[in-house]
Enzyme design. Structure first.
Site, mmCIF file in Angstrom:
data_model
loop_
_atom_site.group_PDB
_atom_site.id
_atom_site.type_symbol
_atom_site.label_atom_id
_atom_site.label_comp_id
_atom_site.label_asym_id
_atom_site.label_seq_id
_atom_site.Cartn_x
_atom_site.Cartn_y
_atom_site.Cartn_z
ATOM 1 N N HIS A 185 -9.949 4.706 -0.926
ATOM 2 C CA HIS A 185 -9.122 4.692 0.289
ATOM 3 C C HIS A 185 -9.888 5.409 1.405
ATOM 4 O O HIS A 185 -10.934 6.008 1.159
ATOM 5 C CB HIS A 185 -7.795 5.411 0.024
ATOM 6 N N GLY A 186 -9.333 5.352 2.624
ATOM 7 C CA GLY A 186 -9.940 6.094 3.730
ATOM 8 C C GLY A 186 -11.295 5.547 4.150
ATOM 9 O O GLY A 186 -12.221 6.297 4.442
ATOM 10 N N GLY A 187 -11.405 4.218 4.210
ATOM 11 C CA GLY A 187 -12.699 3.587 4.521
ATOM 12 C C GLY A 187 -13.156 3.760 5.964
ATOM 13 O O GLY A 187 -14.360 3.755 6.238
ATOM 14 N N GLY A 207 -7.391 8.194 7.924
ATOM 15 C CA GLY A 207 -7.486 8.462 9.359
ATOM 16 C C GLY A 207 -8.928 8.719 9.756
ATOM 17 O O GLY A 207 -9.854 8.451 8.990
ATOM 18 N N ASN A 219 -10.369 0.371 1.156
ATOM 19 C CA ASN A 219 -9.239 0.264 2.095
ATOM 20 C C ASN A 219 -9.646 0.629 3.519
ATOM 21 O O ASN A 219 -10.218 1.707 3.742
ATOM 22 C CB ASN A 219 -8.134 1.232 1.678
ATOM 23 N N THR A 221 -7.204 2.478 9.678
ATOM 24 C CA THR A 221 -7.340 2.997 11.044
ATOM 25 C C THR A 221 -8.239 2.096 11.901
ATOM 26 O O THR A 221 -7.961 1.879 13.087
ATOM 27 C CB THR A 221 -7.896 4.439 10.988
ATOM 28 N N ASP A 228 0.837 -1.203 0.000
ATOM 29 C CA ASP A 228 0.000 0.000 0.000
ATOM 30 C C ASP A 228 0.879 1.264 0.000
ATOM 31 O O ASP A 228 1.850 1.354 0.764
ATOM 32 C CB ASP A 228 -0.877 -0.040 1.269
ATOM 33 N N HIS A 229 0.515 2.235 -0.848
ATOM 34 C CA HIS A 229 1.142 3.564 -0.863
ATOM 35 C C HIS A 229 2.672 3.593 -0.929
ATOM 36 O O HIS A 229 3.307 4.302 -0.135
ATOM 37 C CB HIS A 229 0.723 4.378 0.371
HETATM 38 P P1 13P Z 1 -8.171 4.553 6.824
HETATM 39 O O1 13P Z 1 -6.997 4.462 7.733
HETATM 40 O O2 13P Z 1 -8.836 5.866 6.848
HETATM 41 O O3 13P Z 1 -9.112 3.406 7.007
HETATM 42 O O4 13P Z 1 -7.588 4.416 5.327
HETATM 43 C C1 13P Z 1 -6.815 3.318 5.011
HETATM 44 C C2 13P Z 1 -6.273 3.419 3.644
HETATM 45 O O5 13P Z 1 -6.863 4.031 2.765
HETATM 46 C C3 13P Z 1 -5.013 2.738 3.367
HETATM 47 O O6 13P Z 1 -4.500 3.027 2.122
#
Ligand code: 13P
Length: 283
Positions: free
Chosen positions: A205-207, A178, A227, A230, A81-82
């Site tokens: 992303h950022g689920g 986050g 994704n 957090t 990831d990333h």
């Molecule tokens: P969150 O930490 O907001 O769930 O996002 C995770 C993410 O997108 C990892 O690439």
């Protein structure tokens, strides 16, 4: 079943479902994620962030995750990831990851295309899938902060997709890494437009912190990979504190990690089921 590629689990593009992608940080989270998928007999994407992989010694955790995937009763994608650079992608491919993300979202469009193509050429030669990102997400991911959000531009996306050969594209439609500050506000009109213009599956992303309704609408409009990072960390640490708090003098290094692993497994199982078909009840 086996270690599979990201491309395989996201097919076919015109069928509405998504696969959950969960961040691993250690052996306990790796086990919890694979066990959660096995409990509901569905494919899963186990991710390791580039900053996690680059901690000295964590190659061993990655190798163990790959072994768990190979031994699993369900298809498991082991995904980087990333990654911001070619070298980290090559490190993951050499270790045996079946998928990598090259994140050039903070670069210019031309530079993003160039680094994505460099990674894609090397990855495709050995059958590894590639995810790219266009438009930047705000928030903190694995300790690295991005301050400004930049929504994905449809024209840029068309140019990017014509110039690259990626298997999936992460888009920015108001989602953030986050915990969200206030109610998350997603631009579904933009998502619909992007999906109409894209011949590759789109990725969210950022689920963590999105509502079930937002997941459902996203899947309906073409999101194929969601994704979650957090929520895995939060679940682990809250379970650790709570379980330890019940009997502090036990220093229970058998019961506490077991409780954390089970809690992760439950989060993963519930989300995988919802992303596959449960969402249909909400639209
Ligand atoms: P969150 O930490 O907001 O769930 O996002 C995770 C993410 O997108 C990892 O690439």
């Amino acid at each position: 079943m086996s270690l599979v590629t990201l491309k395989e689990v996201m097919e076919p593009k015109d069928e509405a479902f998504a696969v959950g992608a969960f961040s691993t940080y250690d052996l306990s989270s790796a086990l919890g994620i694979v066990e959660g998928a096995e409990a509901v007999n569905l494919p899963v994407i186990a991710m390791m962030g580039a900053p996690v992989l680059n901690v000295p010694g964590n190659e061993k955790v990655a190798e163990t995750l790959i072994s768990l995937a190979k031994m699993s009763s369900v298809p498991v994608v082991v995904h980087l990831d990333h990654a911001k650079d070619f070298a980290t992608c090559m490190k993951a491919i050499k270790l045996g990851f079946s998928s990598v993300m090259i994140d050039g979202s903070t670069l210019s469009l031309e530079e993003n295309i160039a680094v994505t193509n460099k990674v894609t050429e090397a990855a495709k030669a050995v059958g590894v899938s590639v995810e790219a990102e266009l438009g930047a997400l705000a928030g903190i991911e694995d300790g690295e902060e991005v301050k400004a959000q930049k929504m994905t531009n449809p024209e840029h996306m068309k140019t990017f997709l014509e110039a690259t050969d990626v298997d999936g594209l992460a888009v920015s439609i108001g989602n953030a890494h986050g915990l969200y500050k206030g109610e998350p506000n997603l631009n579904f009109e933009l998502l619909e437009k992007l999906n109409d213009l894209s011949d590759v599956p789109l990725i969210m992303h950022g689920g963590t912190g999105l509502t079930q309704e937002q997941f459902a609408k996203g899947i309906q409009l073409g999101i194929k990979k969601i994704n979650i990072g957090t929520e895995i960390k939060k679940t682990t640490i809250e379970t650790f504190i709570e379980t330890h708090g019940k009997n502090e003098s036990a220093w229970d290094m058998i019961g506490i990690p077991k409780a954390c692993r089970e809690a992760i497994s439950k989060v993963v199982a519930d989300k995988l089921k919802f992303y596959r078909s449960g969402w249909k009840e909400l639209v």
